[in-house]
Design a protein around this motif. Structure first.
Motif, PDB file in Angstrom:
ATOM      1  N   VAL A  40       9.190  11.615   7.398  1.00  0.00           N
ATOM      2  CA  VAL A  40      10.237  11.306   6.418  1.00  0.00           C
ATOM      3  C   VAL A  40      11.611  11.642   6.996  1.00  0.00           C
ATOM      4  O   VAL A  40      12.555  10.846   6.878  1.00  0.00           O
ATOM      5  CB  VAL A  40       9.993  12.049   5.081  1.00  0.00           C
ATOM      6  CG1 VAL A  40      11.180  11.888   4.145  1.00  0.00           C
ATOM      7  CG2 VAL A  40       8.717  11.547   4.421  1.00  0.00           C
ATOM      8  N   ARG A  59       0.835  -1.190   0.000  1.00  0.00           N
ATOM      9  CA  ARG A  59       0.000   0.000   0.000  1.00  0.00           C
ATOM     10  C   ARG A  59       0.871   1.241   0.000  1.00  0.00           C
ATOM     11  O   ARG A  59       1.972   1.244   0.520  1.00  0.00           O
ATOM     12  CB  ARG A  59      -0.895   0.041   1.240  1.00  0.00           C
ATOM     13  CG  ARG A  59      -1.765  -1.171   1.454  1.00  0.00           C
ATOM     14  CD  ARG A  59      -2.898  -1.222   0.438  1.00  0.00           C
ATOM     15  NE  ARG A  59      -3.764  -2.364   0.638  1.00  0.00           N
ATOM     16  CZ  ARG A  59      -3.588  -3.555   0.075  1.00  0.00           C
ATOM     17  NH1 ARG A  59      -2.568  -3.764  -0.712  1.00  0.00           N
ATOM     18  NH2 ARG A  59      -4.435  -4.532   0.296  1.00  0.00           N
ATOM     19  N   ARG A  60       0.347   2.296  -0.569  1.00  0.00           N
ATOM     20  CA  ARG A  60       1.001   3.600  -0.497  1.00  0.00           C
ATOM     21  C   ARG A  60       0.391   4.350   0.675  1.00  0.00           C
ATOM     22  O   ARG A  60      -0.825   4.342   0.852  1.00  0.00           O
ATOM     23  CB  ARG A  60       0.772   4.401  -1.764  1.00  0.00           C
ATOM     24  CG  ARG A  60       1.565   3.902  -2.927  1.00  0.00           C
ATOM     25  CD  ARG A  60       1.333   4.822  -4.121  1.00  0.00           C
ATOM     26  NE  ARG A  60       2.083   4.342  -5.241  1.00  0.00           N
ATOM     27  CZ  ARG A  60       3.224   4.898  -5.652  1.00  0.00           C
ATOM     28  NH1 ARG A  60       3.688   5.970  -5.070  1.00  0.00           N
ATOM     29  NH2 ARG A  60       3.879   4.397  -6.675  1.00  0.00           N
ATOM     30  N   ILE A  61       1.242   4.983   1.449  1.00  0.00           N
ATOM     31  CA  ILE A  61       0.751   5.802   2.551  1.00  0.00           C
ATOM     32  C   ILE A  61       1.424   7.168   2.474  1.00  0.00           C
ATOM     33  O   ILE A  61       2.574   7.277   2.053  1.00  0.00           O
ATOM     34  CB  ILE A  61       1.007   5.162   3.930  1.00  0.00           C
ATOM     35  CG1 ILE A  61       2.510   4.932   4.160  1.00  0.00           C
ATOM     36  CG2 ILE A  61       0.233   3.867   4.084  1.00  0.00           C
ATOM     37  CD1 ILE A  61       2.858   4.543   5.556  1.00  0.00           C
ATOM     38  N   GLY A  62       0.695   8.182   2.859  1.00  0.00           N
ATOM     39  CA  GLY A  62       1.263   9.523   2.900  1.00  0.00           C
ATOM     40  C   GLY A  62       2.019   9.726   4.206  1.00  0.00           C
ATOM     41  O   GLY A  62       1.585   9.254   5.251  1.00  0.00           O
ATOM     42  N   LEU A  63       3.155  10.376   4.137  1.00  0.00           N
ATOM     43  CA  LEU A  63       3.945  10.668   5.326  1.00  0.00           C
ATOM     44  C   LEU A  63       4.158  12.165   5.439  1.00  0.00           C
ATOM     45  O   LEU A  63       4.352  12.850   4.435  1.00  0.00           O
ATOM     46  CB  LEU A  63       5.310   9.973   5.253  1.00  0.00           C
ATOM     47  CG  LEU A  63       5.308   8.454   5.225  1.00  0.00           C
ATOM     48  CD1 LEU A  63       6.719   7.927   5.009  1.00  0.00           C
ATOM     49  CD2 LEU A  63       4.731   7.904   6.515  1.00  0.00           C
ATOM     50  N   THR A  64       4.184  12.631   6.668  1.00  0.00           N
ATOM     51  CA  THR A  64       4.502  14.033   6.890  1.00  0.00           C
ATOM     52  C   THR A  64       5.991  14.259   6.644  1.00  0.00           C
ATOM     53  O   THR A  64       6.794  13.306   6.650  1.00  0.00           O
ATOM     54  CB  THR A  64       4.164  14.458   8.326  1.00  0.00           C
ATOM     55  OG1 THR A  64       5.021  13.732   9.223  1.00  0.00           O
ATOM     56  CG2 THR A  64       2.706  14.206   8.673  1.00  0.00           C
ATOM     57  N   THR A  65       6.362  15.497   6.486  1.00  0.00           N
ATOM     58  CA  THR A  65       7.777  15.841   6.321  1.00  0.00           C
ATOM     59  C   THR A  65       8.574  15.402   7.537  1.00  0.00           C
ATOM     60  O   THR A  65       9.692  14.889   7.410  1.00  0.00           O
ATOM     61  CB  THR A  65       7.924  17.369   6.108  1.00  0.00           C
ATOM     62  OG1 THR A  65       7.135  17.730   4.978  1.00  0.00           O
ATOM     63  CG2 THR A  65       9.366  17.760   5.856  1.00  0.00           C
TER      64      THR A  65
END
Length: 71
Positions: A15, A6-12
């Protein structure tokens, strides 16, 4: 995308934390040399090996308490 991935969004900030963690892991890898077990894990025991689930179960309540998070 293959099944199970799965693709997940990460905050800066997330990261940046993961990059810092990877750099620290690379340093440990160099220090340990042949003792490092390259399993490709993001989170390991400090030597590349798997963290046993029972260890996580034992440590999680202590981490939550130390960080003063709700259980």
């Amino acid at each position: 995308m293959p099944s199970g991935r799965r693709r997940i969004g990460l905050t800066t900030a997330a990261v940046a934390a993961l990059r810092s963690h990877r750099a620290a892991q690379a340093s440990r890898r160099l220090q340990l040399g042949p003792a490092w077990q390259d399993t490709g894990l993001v989170f390991d025991r400090g030597d590349g090996r798997y963290i046993e689930p029972v260890t996580l179960n034992d440590e999680l309540p202590r981490i939550i308490k130390r960080l003063e998070l709700p259980y």
